[in-house]
Design a protein around this motif. Structure first.
Motif, PDB file in Angstrom:
ATOM      1  N   VAL A  11      46.590  48.711  39.752  1.00  0.00           N
ATOM      2  CA  VAL A  11      47.138  47.980  40.696  1.00  0.00           C
ATOM      3  C   VAL A  11      48.384  47.286  40.155  1.00  0.00           C
ATOM      4  O   VAL A  11      48.258  46.347  39.262  1.00  0.00           O
ATOM      5  N   VAL A  12      49.401  47.557  40.685  1.00  0.00           N
ATOM      6  CA  VAL A  12      50.797  46.826  40.182  1.00  0.00           C
ATOM      7  C   VAL A  12      51.153  45.887  41.060  1.00  0.00           C
ATOM      8  O   VAL A  12      51.352  45.974  42.331  1.00  0.00           O
ATOM      9  N   LEU A  13      51.262  44.447  40.799  1.00  0.00           N
ATOM     10  CA  LEU A  13      51.563  43.354  41.539  1.00  0.00           C
ATOM     11  C   LEU A  13      52.973  43.107  41.479  1.00  0.00           C
ATOM     12  O   LEU A  13      53.831  42.522  40.649  1.00  0.00           O
ATOM     13  N   VAL A  46      50.748  49.833  44.748  1.00  0.00           N
ATOM     14  CA  VAL A  46      51.722  48.688  44.420  1.00  0.00           C
ATOM     15  C   VAL A  46      51.561  47.744  45.468  1.00  0.00           C
ATOM     16  O   VAL A  46      51.925  47.919  46.780  1.00  0.00           O
ATOM     17  N   LEU A  47      51.424  46.413  45.132  1.00  0.00           N
ATOM     18  CA  LEU A  47      51.099  45.290  46.180  1.00  0.00           C
ATOM     19  C   LEU A  47      52.544  44.577  46.110  1.00  0.00           C
ATOM     20  O   LEU A  47      52.898  43.953  45.066  1.00  0.00           O
ATOM     21  N   ARG A  58      43.018  39.230  47.703  1.00  0.00           N
ATOM     22  CA  ARG A  58      42.117  40.043  48.461  1.00  0.00           C
ATOM     23  C   ARG A  58      42.433  41.209  48.572  1.00  0.00           C
ATOM     24  O   ARG A  58      41.419  42.038  48.596  1.00  0.00           O
ATOM     25  N   GLN A  59      43.456  41.785  48.283  1.00  0.00           N
ATOM     26  CA  GLN A  59      43.914  43.103  48.199  1.00  0.00           C
ATOM     27  C   GLN A  59      43.311  43.670  46.763  1.00  0.00           C
ATOM     28  O   GLN A  59      42.667  44.852  46.760  1.00  0.00           O
ATOM     29  N   VAL A  60      43.471  43.033  45.799  1.00  0.00           N
ATOM     30  CA  VAL A  60      43.049  43.352  44.446  1.00  0.00           C
ATOM     31  C   VAL A  60      41.357  43.396  44.546  1.00  0.00           C
ATOM     32  O   VAL A  60      40.582  44.357  44.138  1.00  0.00           O
ATOM     33  N   ALA A  61      40.629  42.390  45.228  1.00  0.00           N
ATOM     34  CA  ALA A  61      39.299  42.641  45.507  1.00  0.00           C
ATOM     35  C   ALA A  61      38.963  43.654  46.331  1.00  0.00           C
ATOM     36  O   ALA A  61      37.958  44.552  46.034  1.00  0.00           O
ATOM     37  N   ALA A  72      42.686  48.510  36.480  1.00  0.00           N
ATOM     38  CA  ALA A  72      43.888  47.753  35.557  1.00  0.00           C
ATOM     39  C   ALA A  72      44.850  47.240  36.692  1.00  0.00           C
ATOM     40  O   ALA A  72      45.349  47.896  37.702  1.00  0.00           O
ATOM     41  N   VAL A  73      45.076  46.029  36.263  1.00  0.00           N
ATOM     42  CA  VAL A  73      46.171  45.039  37.175  1.00  0.00           C
ATOM     43  C   VAL A  73      47.382  44.781  36.355  1.00  0.00           C
ATOM     44  O   VAL A  73      47.151  44.375  35.095  1.00  0.00           O
TER      45      VAL A  73
END
Length: 482
Positions: A11-13, A46-47, A58-61, A72-73
């Motif tokens: 997950v890429v912020l 990709v957020l 919330r999207q990570v959750a 992995a974040v």
């Protein structure tokens, strides 16, 4: 061969602004996604962060609840060596970990406190950390069996953010907030140190350019080889093996040898040592000592090669641990046979040599039982005890004090003394030596067998081993009661 493991979900912020800074003819976010493509990453999310911090969390959750493999974040503005990212994503434990470095490389690298290889406290613009000794570099991984906890923490943080209870924390701090939340929830988070590698977070174009230049200054392969050498090994292994075994790692890699193949060669050398020892004459004893030393060198090299090539497997770990005992006991038998060579065998052998050999074997078996049973108990406690053994620390509290008074009061005198001794390099090495790890045992056997005889070897093993067993047992009991 290595174990075929499921790919990590990444997950890429990609927060507005810094993630889209230029990198040659592309952007930092594009560079990061290209790096992830070369790593064991399956699904990639990709957020954008345009909907705010609460929605991003919330999207990570949501990703955590839907995944069955490690998650992995990544902060989108990360500028890192691919090897640095791989050291976290390809670690054999596949459990929670965070990339940390010394000092604050940039204004986006938030302070953390690392203790005993774990992140003890993590900060951000809202959560403060006392006695920080490192900084979080924006890369976090959570194991498959810890994803529920990640989802719960992310949702709790999202609620706090939406209610305005996280101060001025914004989208760029999502990864920092998650790390702080996981640590406060009681999850053990491995502190994955960078060593000579770089991983920074660029707040602006000038910082991005500088970070990219720093990457080019490091030989990634050499840094990878350095990282493959254990930094917390025993005295003998550190100074008499690891100081030069890296050359054997490179040779083994060029020859295409697997870690398990190196383990097999090590066993073969130990068998040769036992045969030499069984001859009983001085020249054979010296030859056996040399073969035993080389066997131990390769025993270190197999693990170093596994870390260098990242070819890990449960079978390899089991073979390594099992054959350590097989090799040692083979040598015991060879030594006893050699001592008894040429003499009539009655009872327990000349000078009771077989009784001494069996005693040494039994003592070593007890010592390993103490170590492995304690390690198993700690692992079990970590799995089931987080929910009750360590109270949840509210994510709405801003301060994370360095020392909890009640915890200090629970520490007994032995544990406190051990902590003080750990701070001095001389006493730290003495603590490592006194427990008679495998390197010191192999050195003790080789030296006493080569210069004296098997009787001296077994008496030395029994004497030093008894002291080591008592020391270890006392420490285990003290830590269990603290």
């Amino acid at each position: 061969m290595g174990e075929q493991r499921p790919d990590t979900v990444a997950v890429v912020l990609a927060t507005p602004g810094s993630a889209w800074l230029a990198n040659a003819d592309t952007t930092l976010i594009d560079r990061l996604t290209e790096q992830l493509a070369a790593l064991p990453v399956g699904d990639l999310y990709v957020l954008s962060g345009e909907q705010g911090l609460a929605e991003e969390l919330r999207q990570v959750a949501k990703v955590a609840r839907a995944s069955s493999t490690p998650v992995a974040v990544f902060s989108g503005e990360v500028v890192a060596h691919t090897e640095a990212l791989a050291a976290l994503l390809e670690h054999p434990s596949r459990s929670a970990g965070a990339l940390i470095g010394t000092g604050l490389a940039s204004m986006l690298c938030t302070p953390v406190r690392a203790e005993h290889g774990r992140v003890a406290a993590a900060g951000n613009s809202f959560h403060q950390v006392d006695s920080a000794n490192a900084s979080f570099r924006g890369v976090l991984q959570v194991g498959a069996d810890q994803l529920k906890a990640l989802a719960v923490v992310a949702e709790e943080l999202a609620d706090l953010a939406q209610a305005g209870k996280l101060g001025a924390a914004d989208e760029r701090e999502a990864a920092d907030l998650l790390l702080a939340g996981l640590v406060r929830s009681g999850m053990p988070v491995r502190a994955a140190r960078l060593g000579a590698l770089h991983c920074d977070r660029a707040p602006d174009q000038a910082a991005a350019d500088i970070s990219l230049l720093r990457l080019a200054e490091v030989d990634e392969d050499r840094a990878r080889l350095d990282a493959a050498i254990k930094q917390d090994d025993g005295f003998f292994a550190t100074y008499c093996v690891s100081s030069w075994s890296r050359h054997l790692v490179k040779i083994a890699d060029r020859l295409g040898l697997t870690p398990n193949a190196v383990t097999g060669i090590s066993v073969g050398l130990a068998a040769i040592a036992a045969i030499w020892f069984s001859a009983g004459d001085r020249q054979s004893q010296l030859a056996g000592s040399a073969a035993l030393y080389l066997s131990f060198v390769l025993d270190c090299v197999d693990g170093q090669l596994a870390r260098y090539t990242r070819r890990f497997s449960p079978l390899g770990a089991w073979l390594d641990a099992t054959f350590d005992r097989v090799k040692e006991y083979l040598v015991y038998v060879g030594l006893a046979l050699g001592y008894a060579a040429g003499a009539s065998m009655t009872g327990t052998g000349p000078g009771g040599i077989w009784a001494l050999a069996v005693g040494a074997m039994m003592l070593q078996a007890v010592r390993h039982m103490i170590d492995f049973s304690y390690a198993g108990a700690v692992t079990d406690a970590a799995k089931v005890g987080v929910s009750w053994a360590r109270p949840h620390r509210s994510l709405a509290l801003a301060t994370d004090s360095a020392r909890n008074t009640a915890a200090v009061q629970r520490e007994n005198a032995i544990v406190q003394l051990a902590g003080k001794l750990e701070g001095d390099s001389v006493t730290r090495w003495l603590k490592k030596i006194i427990v008679l790890p495998i390197g010191e045992r192999m050195a003790l056997i080789a030296i006493t067998a080569g210069l004296f005889n098997a009787r001296v070897t077994f008496l030395a093993l029994l004497g030093w081993g008894a002291v080591a067993a008592l020391y270890t047992l006392t420490g285990r009991i003290a830590r269990s009661l603290s």
